[in-house]
Design a protein around this motif. Structure first.
Motif, mmCIF file in Angstrom:
data_model
loop_
_atom_site.group_PDB
_atom_site.id
_atom_site.type_symbol
_atom_site.label_atom_id
_atom_site.label_comp_id
_atom_site.label_asym_id
_atom_site.label_seq_id
_atom_site.Cartn_x
_atom_site.Cartn_y
_atom_site.Cartn_z
ATOM 1 N N THR A 107 11.601 8.597 -1.799
ATOM 2 C CA THR A 107 10.164 7.988 -2.278
ATOM 3 C C THR A 107 8.950 8.436 -1.118
ATOM 4 O O THR A 107 9.315 8.079 -0.487
ATOM 5 N N PRO A 108 7.695 7.828 -1.583
ATOM 6 C CA PRO A 108 6.510 7.539 -0.387
ATOM 7 C C PRO A 108 7.539 6.687 0.665
ATOM 8 O O PRO A 108 6.800 7.112 1.379
ATOM 9 N N ARG A 109 8.279 5.839 0.259
ATOM 10 C CA ARG A 109 8.598 4.806 1.284
ATOM 11 C C ARG A 109 9.193 5.095 2.445
ATOM 12 O O ARG A 109 9.790 4.380 2.736
ATOM 13 N N THR A 110 10.296 5.985 1.614
ATOM 14 C CA THR A 110 11.291 6.954 1.732
ATOM 15 C C THR A 110 10.729 6.832 3.662
ATOM 16 O O THR A 110 10.336 7.139 4.451
ATOM 17 N N LEU A 111 12.111 6.074 4.907
ATOM 18 C CA LEU A 111 11.794 6.474 6.431
ATOM 19 C C LEU A 111 12.320 7.685 6.439
ATOM 20 O O LEU A 111 13.674 7.665 6.479
ATOM 21 N N THR A 112 11.958 8.355 7.017
ATOM 22 C CA THR A 112 12.684 9.747 7.685
ATOM 23 C C THR A 112 12.500 9.904 9.012
ATOM 24 O O THR A 112 13.420 11.259 8.894
ATOM 25 N N GLU A 152 12.037 0.278 -3.078
ATOM 26 C CA GLU A 152 11.817 1.120 -3.176
ATOM 27 C C GLU A 152 12.065 1.913 -2.229
ATOM 28 O O GLU A 152 11.323 3.735 -1.891
ATOM 29 N N GLU A 153 12.868 1.964 -1.510
ATOM 30 C CA GLU A 153 13.348 3.559 -0.173
ATOM 31 C C GLU A 153 14.305 4.559 -0.534
ATOM 32 O O GLU A 153 14.010 5.786 -0.405
ATOM 33 N N THR A 154 15.010 4.524 -1.890
ATOM 34 C CA THR A 154 15.355 5.343 -2.360
ATOM 35 C C THR A 154 15.222 5.074 -3.874
ATOM 36 O O THR A 154 15.143 7.136 -4.645
ATOM 37 N N TRP A 155 15.365 4.324 -4.866
ATOM 38 C CA TRP A 155 14.553 4.379 -5.930
ATOM 39 C C TRP A 155 13.353 3.490 -6.168
ATOM 40 O O TRP A 155 13.333 2.764 -6.087
ATOM 41 N N GLU A 156 12.987 4.517 -6.911
ATOM 42 C CA GLU A 156 11.411 3.220 -7.660
ATOM 43 C C GLU A 156 11.618 2.123 -8.205
ATOM 44 O O GLU A 156 12.539 2.276 -9.752
ATOM 45 N N GLY A 177 18.462 -4.908 -7.627
ATOM 46 C CA GLY A 177 17.390 -5.885 -8.465
ATOM 47 C C GLY A 177 15.566 -5.084 -8.471
ATOM 48 O O GLY A 177 15.584 -4.578 -7.514
ATOM 49 N N ALA A 178 15.576 -4.739 -9.827
ATOM 50 C CA ALA A 178 14.048 -4.876 -9.796
ATOM 51 C C ALA A 178 13.569 -5.457 -9.179
ATOM 52 O O ALA A 178 13.423 -6.794 -8.401
ATOM 53 N N VAL A 179 11.830 -4.519 -8.177
ATOM 54 C CA VAL A 179 11.191 -4.974 -7.401
ATOM 55 C C VAL A 179 10.400 -6.822 -7.509
ATOM 56 O O VAL A 179 10.800 -7.595 -7.427
ATOM 57 N N GLU A 180 10.061 -6.723 -9.308
ATOM 58 C CA GLU A 180 9.831 -8.135 -9.439
ATOM 59 C C GLU A 180 11.012 -9.227 -9.566
ATOM 60 O O GLU A 180 10.324 -10.371 -9.399
ATOM 61 N N ARG A 181 12.095 -8.927 -9.789
ATOM 62 C CA ARG A 181 12.639 -10.653 -9.310
ATOM 63 C C ARG A 181 13.359 -10.216 -7.655
ATOM 64 O O ARG A 181 13.807 -11.584 -7.320
ATOM 65 N N VAL A 182 13.957 -9.250 -7.060
ATOM 66 C CA VAL A 182 14.141 -9.536 -6.189
ATOM 67 C C VAL A 182 12.542 -9.682 -4.684
ATOM 68 O O VAL A 182 12.735 -10.584 -3.690
#
Length: 254
Positions: free
Chosen positions: A164-169, A191-195, A219-224
């Motif tokens: 994803t755009p947030r993955t550290l490479t 959101e580094e592997t799954w958006e 879990g979902a970003v909005e919950r975690v």
């Protein structure tokens, strides 16, 4: 019944030779000790080196046992026992957090999921036991990278795959984050592997304080998360579960 495979028998003999006597041996010493042709000994040593079972000193050129063999030797704890010890705590963590729980161990170049507790709701979910997760972009993987030198060795020098755009490479960025993980005692990934997915992970240790796995919620970003950061109460729950599992494995000091 078929007989033993000669190449495997010779590889085992080389490992036994390196395990006893002198700490490091040169190619000629290995070949002469086992009555092997130099070419044969070199081919086996090179294969063992590529697999991480043997290391070669860059200055002397001599060989010694490698870190991967050491890790396997120290892994007296069977994965099934690790899973058995974690069952109750993983279930409790899923109930307390309301999220999916994973238990993972280092396997080759990734994290092998050895236990999966479904999120405690009525949504359709798929069992992921036996699946692999990346080391560099998951909470389980980053915990292992932070504490297990063998895991760090599996990462290589990069650049790493971007999911994803947030993955550290960048390996340097990963190393910096691992230093932070060791300082605070837990890892988080947003959101580094799954958006749309965030996770929080913590280390599991055995009675010798060796890293044997990691546990995480996902879990979902909005919950975690809240205001862009993972919720502190979920961090506390994951760390408590990791401590409890570690204590069951004999790691009494925290």
């Amino acid at each position: 019944m078929p007989g033993p495979i000669q190449s495997l028998s010779r590889a085992a003999a080389i490992l036994r030779l390196l395990a006893g006597g002198e700490r490091r041996l040169g190619l000629s010493e290995v070949a002469s000790s086992l009555d092997l042709a130099k070419g044969t000994a070199h081919g086996i040593l090179r294969t063992l080196q590529l697999e991480g079972f043997v290391e070669q000193d860059p200055e002397s050129g001599k060989y010694q046992l490698g870190a991967e063999l050491l890790r396997l030797g120290q892994s007296y704890l069977d994965v099934h026992e690790l899973r058995a010890r974690a069952l109750v705590w993983a279930d409790d963590l899923a109930r307390a957090s309301g999220e999916t729980v994973y238990l993972g161990v280092l396997h080759q170049h990734g994290v092998l999921i050895v236990h999966h507790v479904f999120r405690p709701d009525d949504t359709r979910q798929v069992l992921e036991v036996g699946s692999m997760q990346p080391l560099h972009s998951t909470a389980l993987g980053k915990v292992l990278l932070a504490y297990d030198p063998v895991a760090r060795g599996q990462l290589g020098e990069g650049p790493l795959e971007s999911f994803t755009p947030r993955t550290l490479t960048s390996v340097d960025d990963i190393d910096a984050e691992c230093a932070l993980i060791r300082e605070r005692g837990w890892a988080d990934v947003i959101e580094e592997t799954w958006e749309g997915v965030a996770s929080i992970g913590a280390l599991i240790q055995d009675r010798r304080r060796n890293p044997v796995g990691a546990v995480c919620i996902s879990g979902a970003v909005e919950r975690v998360c809240e205001d862009g950061f993972v919720r502190p109460q979920l961090v506390a729950s994951v760390r408590d579960a990791a401590r409890a599992i570690s204590r069951d494995l004999g790691a009494n000091r925290f």
